[in-house]
Design a protein around this motif. Structure first.
Motif, PDB file in Angstrom:
ATOM      1  N   ILE A 138       0.852  -1.203   0.000  1.00 37.38           N
ATOM      2  CA  ILE A 138       0.000   0.000   0.000  1.00 37.38           C
ATOM      3  C   ILE A 138       0.883   1.247   0.000  1.00 37.38           C
ATOM      4  O   ILE A 138       1.826   1.350   0.792  1.00 37.38           O
ATOM      5  N   LYS A 161       3.161   8.062   4.975  1.00 39.76           N
ATOM      6  CA  LYS A 161       3.001   7.282   6.216  1.00 39.76           C
ATOM      7  C   LYS A 161       4.267   6.496   6.585  1.00 39.76           C
ATOM      8  O   LYS A 161       4.226   5.291   6.830  1.00 39.76           O
ATOM      9  N   LEU A 162       5.386   7.220   6.632  1.00 38.50           N
ATOM     10  CA  LEU A 162       6.617   6.583   7.128  1.00 38.50           C
ATOM     11  C   LEU A 162       6.682   6.786   8.639  1.00 38.50           C
ATOM     12  O   LEU A 162       6.036   7.694   9.169  1.00 38.50           O
ATOM     13  N   LEU A 163       7.430   5.926   9.321  1.00 35.36           N
ATOM     14  CA  LEU A 163       7.558   6.059  10.777  1.00 35.36           C
ATOM     15  C   LEU A 163       8.663   7.081  11.061  1.00 35.36           C
ATOM     16  O   LEU A 163       9.838   6.812  10.791  1.00 35.36           O
ATOM     17  N   ASN A 164       8.265   8.245  11.546  1.00 34.82           N
ATOM     18  CA  ASN A 164       9.229   9.341  11.689  1.00 34.82           C
ATOM     19  C   ASN A 164      10.153   9.224  12.893  1.00 34.82           C
ATOM     20  O   ASN A 164      11.045  10.041  13.081  1.00 34.82           O
ATOM     21  N   ASP A 165       9.927   8.188  13.717  1.00 35.58           N
ATOM     22  CA  ASP A 165      10.784   8.027  14.902  1.00 35.58           C
ATOM     23  C   ASP A 165      11.985   7.133  14.616  1.00 35.58           C
ATOM     24  O   ASP A 165      12.733   6.786  15.519  1.00 35.58           O
ATOM     25  N   ARG A 166      12.161   6.725  13.355  1.00 38.60           N
ATOM     26  CA  ARG A 166      13.315   5.865  13.009  1.00 38.60           C
ATOM     27  C   ARG A 166      13.770   6.169  11.581  1.00 38.60           C
ATOM     28  O   ARG A 166      12.995   6.731  10.800  1.00 38.60           O
ATOM     29  N   PHE A 212      11.443  -2.680  10.151  1.00 41.71           N
ATOM     30  CA  PHE A 212      10.221  -2.946  10.930  1.00 41.71           C
ATOM     31  C   PHE A 212       9.270  -3.857  10.148  1.00 41.71           C
ATOM     32  O   PHE A 212       8.730  -4.829  10.687  1.00 41.71           O
ATOM     33  N   VAL A 213       9.085  -3.531   8.865  1.00 38.75           N
ATOM     34  CA  VAL A 213       8.142  -4.323   8.046  1.00 38.75           C
ATOM     35  C   VAL A 213       8.618  -5.768   7.948  1.00 38.75           C
ATOM     36  O   VAL A 213       7.819  -6.708   8.111  1.00 38.75           O
ATOM     37  N   LYS A 239      10.630  -7.445   9.972  1.00 32.68           N
ATOM     38  CA  LYS A 239      10.518  -8.140  11.268  1.00 32.68           C
ATOM     39  C   LYS A 239       9.061  -8.460  11.575  1.00 32.68           C
ATOM     40  O   LYS A 239       8.742  -9.533  12.096  1.00 32.68           O
ATOM     41  N   MET A 289      16.839  10.163   8.282  1.00 28.61           N
ATOM     42  CA  MET A 289      15.520  10.163   8.916  1.00 28.61           C
ATOM     43  C   MET A 289      14.502  10.579   7.850  1.00 28.61           C
ATOM     44  O   MET A 289      14.802  11.457   7.022  1.00 28.61           O
ATOM     45  N   TYR A 294      11.940  12.515   7.806  1.00 28.48           N
ATOM     46  CA  TYR A 294      11.570  13.928   7.683  1.00 28.48           C
ATOM     47  C   TYR A 294      12.683  14.792   7.081  1.00 28.48           C
ATOM     48  O   TYR A 294      12.482  15.962   6.784  1.00 28.48           O
ATOM     49  N   LYS A 295      13.856  14.193   6.891  1.00 24.92           N
ATOM     50  CA  LYS A 295      14.940  14.950   6.261  1.00 24.92           C
ATOM     51  C   LYS A 295      14.905  14.808   4.733  1.00 24.92           C
ATOM     52  O   LYS A 295      15.683  15.440   4.035  1.00 24.92           O
ATOM     53  N   ARG A 345       9.036   0.245   0.589  1.00 24.99           N
ATOM     54  CA  ARG A 345       8.420  -0.490   1.703  1.00 24.99           C
ATOM     55  C   ARG A 345       7.316  -1.417   1.189  1.00 24.99           C
ATOM     56  O   ARG A 345       7.175  -2.552   1.655  1.00 24.99           O
TER      57      ARG A 345
END
Lengths: 219, 292
Positions: free
Chosen positions: A82, A88-93, A101-102, A104, A134, A136-137, A150
């Protein structure tokens, strides 16, 4: 690959689309067009199990949408990739960890295989050097490339792209379309919701339209 | 620019964790204090109860051997904590000290009687039991009179019952408040990650896989909070022990250790359950429902 027969799409109790008949075969590239609020996103959400299919018949990548159980939804989403308008990326990593993550979450265990797979998808979207950035960069186009990478991680049979160029400028949109075209050439089926008509003219494919609560094919 | 954003993000994350740890530590500390109070209520009430004494006034013609025999028999009774013989001369001395006048000067003799003070075990300090003890000695041939402060015993019994009841209600209420407070601070922390949770679901992660790191992180915060709570509690116990050693607060080490273990476990269990239900709530919501 994707079949809907006399399907009705509901957002809670509100009927959004009725008598939807759609048949997308393996390897096809289809556009889903329509004005904002015409029901494109609701149809997409029904296809990836975020909204239940309450009426009619429907199947996607082998999953029966009418009989789809809550605990089967993650497995449906592993067979379809999708891509969202807002990435919708995880901005904390960082990018690498987003992809990690996906893998795992979907049961990958061997470190070498995980690294190889991540490098492989990043290469496909031409982002191999951005693994430790990151999200957001990154620019919007780069973030969308990562989101596509992804979506490719679990070798999906189909990609559902909900307005993937909606937040991008025309030049970047074309770059993203080129990436999607390349993916489609490898045999992966793509259904892309959009209202970017110049893009459709530049990359012509079968197009279905949502209008007046109905879905129909247009030329 | 991005570096300062990263720093800001980390700082925000750290401060949200700190506030969760502080609230967990505070409520567990209060719960620990309450636990300490509950554990020691009996000890404290026993301490006060056992101050109440029954005085047996001995007839003037009873010889020393008779008194000694009587003392031995009283000491054997199950209700006796300790006994003290007060001779009539000692009593006169005490009276003189307390009232500042020597009645011997104007009376010319000591009208007081030899007496035995019995400190009764706390379990027997009830109006009924005290009446029974009184009855035993009223009919004794050596004893002329049995005396104790009946209104004080009534008041003590009533107040201990009332205080125990209030402590029970207060404990139940406090436990409820502890659960609600920890639950809401963890819910807030999970709420701030609701979109991340939804994204994780969109890429094919199962609910249990998504829940696991959230629960683990909360348990870690719970452990840190419990550690600070126990540190505070240790300080309080040390203070009480130093200033009121008669309460024997740290003599029963097993009880204190059980309380500490209980607080630690409560910290873990509440954070685990709260995070489980908070993440479950957002995992069960559809994407559109996250906005309202």
């Amino acid at each position: 690959m994707l079949q809907l027969k006399d399907a009705s799409i509901f957002q809670r109790e509100i009927l959004i689309l009725s008598d939807v008949n759609l048949d997308i075969k393996k390897g096809e590239f289809n556009y889903l067009i329509g004005k904002t609020g015409s029901g494109k996103s609701s149809l997409m959400k029904t296809l990836y199990g975020d909204l239940p299919l309450q009426k009619g018949l429907g199947s996607i990548v082998g999953f029966d949408l009418i009989k789809l159980k809550e605990n089967e939804i993650p497995f449906l989403r592993r067979k379809i990739g999708i891509v969202f308008q807002d990435f919708k990326l995880l901005n904390d990593r960082n990018v690498f960890d987003n992809l990690l993550f996906v893998l795992k979450a979907t049961g990958w265990k061997v470190k070498a295989e995980i690294e190889a797979k991540i490098n492989d998808v990043l290469e496909k979207v031409d982002m191999k050097s951005k693994g430790f950035q990151m999200p957001y960069k990154l620019s919007g186009g780069e973030q969308q490339r990562i989101a596509i990478a992804r979506a490719l991680l679990n070798n999906p049979e189909m990609i559902l792209a909900d307005e993937p160029t909606g937040n991008l400028d025309p030049k970047t949109s074309i770059e993203i379309m080129n990436v999607l075209e390349d993916i489609n050439k490898t045999g992966i089926t793509i259904l892309m919701a959009t209202h970017d008509y110049p893009l459709i003219l530049k990359f012509p494919h079968k197009t279905v339209k949502c209008e007046g609560g109905k879905v129909f094919e247009v030329v | 620019m991005s570096k300062s954003f990263e720093k800001y993000h980390k700082r925000r994350l750290r401060s949200s964790y700190i506030s969760v740890v502080i609230s967990i530590a505070l409520v567990l500390f209060l719960l620990g204090l309450l636990g300490l109070l509950v554990i020691n209520t009996k000890k404290v009430s026993n301490h006060f109860k056992e101050q109440a004494a029954i005085t047996l006034f001995i007839k003037n013609d009873v010889k020393k051997e008779g008194i000694d025999k009587l003392l031995v028999s009283i000491d054997k009774e199950p209700f006796t904590k300790n006994t003290r013989f007060i001779s009539k001369d000692e009593a006169a001395e005490i009276y003189k000290k307390e009232n500042g006048e020597d009645f011997m000067n104007f009376l010319g003799y000591n009208p007081l009687q030899n007496a035995i003070d019995i400190n009764v075990k706390a379990d027997f300090v009830t109006p009924e039991q005290m009446a029974k003890i009184e009855k035993i000695y009223t009919n004794n041939q050596f004893i002329s009179e049995v005396s104790y402060d009946k209104p004080l015993i009534d008041l003590l019994t009533k107040n201990v019952r009332r205080i125990s009841f209030f402590i029970l209600i207060f404990s139940a209420l406090s436990t409820l408040i502890v659960v609600v407070l920890i639950n809401s601070s963890l819910r807030l922390s999970v709420y701030s990650k609701r979109f991340t949770i939804k994204t994780m679901q969109m890429v094919g992660a199962t609910k249990s896989f998504i829940r696991k790191p959230f629960i683990w992180r909360s348990i870690k915060l719970g452990i840190i909070g419990a550690f600070f709570a126990l540190l505070g509690l240790s300080g309080i116990i040390y203070y009480i022990h130093k200033n009121y050693p008669e309460f024997n607060f740290i003599n029963d080490k097993l009880q204190i250790l059980s309380l500490f273990g209980g607080i630690f476990l409560i910290g873990i269990i509440i954070t685990w359950l709260s995070t489980f239900f908070a993440t479950q709530r957002f995992l069960n919501l559809k994407t559109d429902e996250l906005y309202y």
